[in-house]
Design an enzyme around this catalytic site. Structure first.
Site, PDB file in Angstrom:
ATOM      1  N   ASP A 115     -16.658  29.573 -15.933  1.00 13.78           N
ATOM      2  CA  ASP A 115     -16.657  30.470 -14.761  1.00 13.78           C
ATOM      3  C   ASP A 115     -17.759  30.235 -13.737  1.00 13.78           C
ATOM      4  OD1 ASP A 115     -14.358  31.993 -15.288  1.00 13.78           O
ATOM      5  OD2 ASP A 115     -15.420  33.107 -16.837  1.00 13.78           O
ATOM      6  N   ASP A 174      -6.713  30.069 -14.293  1.00 12.43           N
ATOM      7  CA  ASP A 174      -7.831  30.581 -13.494  1.00 12.43           C
ATOM      8  C   ASP A 174      -8.844  29.478 -13.156  1.00 12.43           C
ATOM      9  OD1 ASP A 174      -6.651  32.125 -15.532  1.00 12.43           O
ATOM     10  OD2 ASP A 174      -8.103  33.735 -15.339  1.00 12.43           O
TER      11      ASP A 174
END
Ligand code: GLY
Length: 395
Positions: A115, A174
């Site tokens: 992330d 994602d």
């Protein structure tokens, strides 16, 4: 009285004036929402502990949840502050935006999951674009190098999460969003390898994540040595074979953004295919704010996911930039509908939601977490969509 104008010219003029009126209407809506966002974020500022970042607000519990910076959403609060500052030039927002970057900066070394792109590019990326402060650029370049530590040569992809009981080496859709950090860094002083890694990842995802209808699986699990696909499943969606709404939004944004950097036609073609899946789907409601999963069994009573709409609106506005006139008009109209819906039906009350801008997003419904709440990333992509609309459509 007889008209001086031929019918064709009259129709053209009516059309021009209608679109001029619609443009004025959007300009006003955007301005009002920028001012609203600044007021809300001044409140959010007061409600957020100095060592945490705001993550969500649950109206059912009247509770604001704030996270440490290692949580994947930590960069959105500073990023949204920078976007609000860009729109309003409000000095109070700028002070907070700068302060929050100091808090976020250690994340440039974060290797716990994939992330880092969300964390660093949404925060420092906007800060650098606005200020051109070389220190911010350094942080971005370091973060891009850090991101490569999760690249697995055998898979030709960046591993999203660590090995667990459920997964060997998962890649979630994602993860396309983290490639912006790598592509940007590679073209702004970083090594060529960064872009190579990003494009390998995008190619692997193109090969393994999509169904023939253009929808995406959430997670693909790999053998790290051979790159063989072990399974294709969901984590946050309704079912392995369903289309989790935010996953489709990440895919749309990801391939559009990859086309921006590479001009590779296969990325653009995939972005159009994803857009068609979303916009032509019979379960996309009229206000174009999707249910949390396109295949949720309780539609039309299923929760909406405003965060998915925010990401989609922003992505569609960029995809329109690379489209023929008919597609461009269609993508812009859909994005405008999403923006209008978010700015009306799904917006917080003034002074409400502890300061978040939007309501009614879904984080992880199967995990019974963050259902019908305000989420920091919904606010972020909403502000980005407003900025894009202003720059690209209103000019
Ligand atoms: N992992 C990002 C998301 O929940 O969409």
């Amino acid at each position: 009285m007889k008209s001086f104008l031929k019918p064709g010219i009259t129709a053209g003029l009516v059309c021009f004036f209608l679109s001029a009126a619609a443009q004025k209407d959007m300009r006003t809506l955007i301005r009002n929402n920028e001012v609203f966002a600044a007021n809300q974020y001044k409140l959010l500022m007061k409600n957020t502990p100095p060592d945490k970042m705001p993550q969500n607000y649950d109206p059912a519990k009247d509770k604001l949840v704030a996270s440490g910076t290692a949580w994947w959403t930590s960069g959105f609060y500073p990023g949204t502050l920078w976007l609000i500052y860009k729109a309003t030039k409000d000095p109070e927002i700028l002070t907070e935006a700068k302060k929050r970057l100091v808090q976020e900066a250690p994340m440039q070394y974060y290797t716990g999951n994939h992330d880092i792109g969300f964390m660093i590019f949404c925060s420092f990326g906007n800060a650098y674009a606005i200020t051109k402060d070389p220190h911010y650029k350094e942080v971005i370049l370091t973060a891009a190098e850090t991101a490569t530590k999760r690249y697995r040569q055998g898979m030709k992809a960046i591993q999203s999460w660590n090995k667990s009981k459920k997964f060997n080496a998962p890649v979630i859709i994602d993860n396309m969003m983290n490639l912006e950090l790598l592509e940007w860094a590679s073209r702004n002083g970083g090594s060529k390898l960064l872009a190579e890694i990003a494009e390998n990842h995008a190619n692997t995802t193109l090969k393994n994540h999509f169904r023939p209808d253009g929808s995406s699986y959430h997670a693909v699990d790999y053998d790290t040595a051979t790159g063989a696909v072990l399974k294709k499943v969901t984590h946050q969606g309704y079912a392995d074979e369903s289309a989790w709404a935010r996953g489709q939004a990440w895919a749309l944004y990801g391939y559009t953004m990859m086309y921006r950097f590479t001009k590779k036609p296969e990325y653009l073609a995939q972005a159009h295919k994803i857009a068609a899946f979303i916009l032509d789907h019979p379960n996309l409601p009229e206000d174009k704010v999707p249910y949390w999963d396109f295949n949720a069994p309780d539609i039309p009573n299923a929760p909406r996911d405003v965060s998915a709409a925010a990401v989609m609106a922003s992505a569609l506005l960029e995809l329109a930039q690379y489209s023929n006139p008919k597609q461009k008009a269609s993508y812009r109209t859909s994005a405008a509908t999403m923006i209008r819906s978010m700015a009306t039906t799904y917006r917080s009350q003034p002074g409400g939601s502890k300061g978040f801008i939007l309501t009614r997003s879904v984080g992880n419904l199967p995990g019974r977490s963050e259902v019908n709440v305000s989420l920091s990333y919904a606010d972020y992509y909403f502000m980005e969509a407003l900025d894009r609309y202003k720059r690209w459509v209103l000019k």
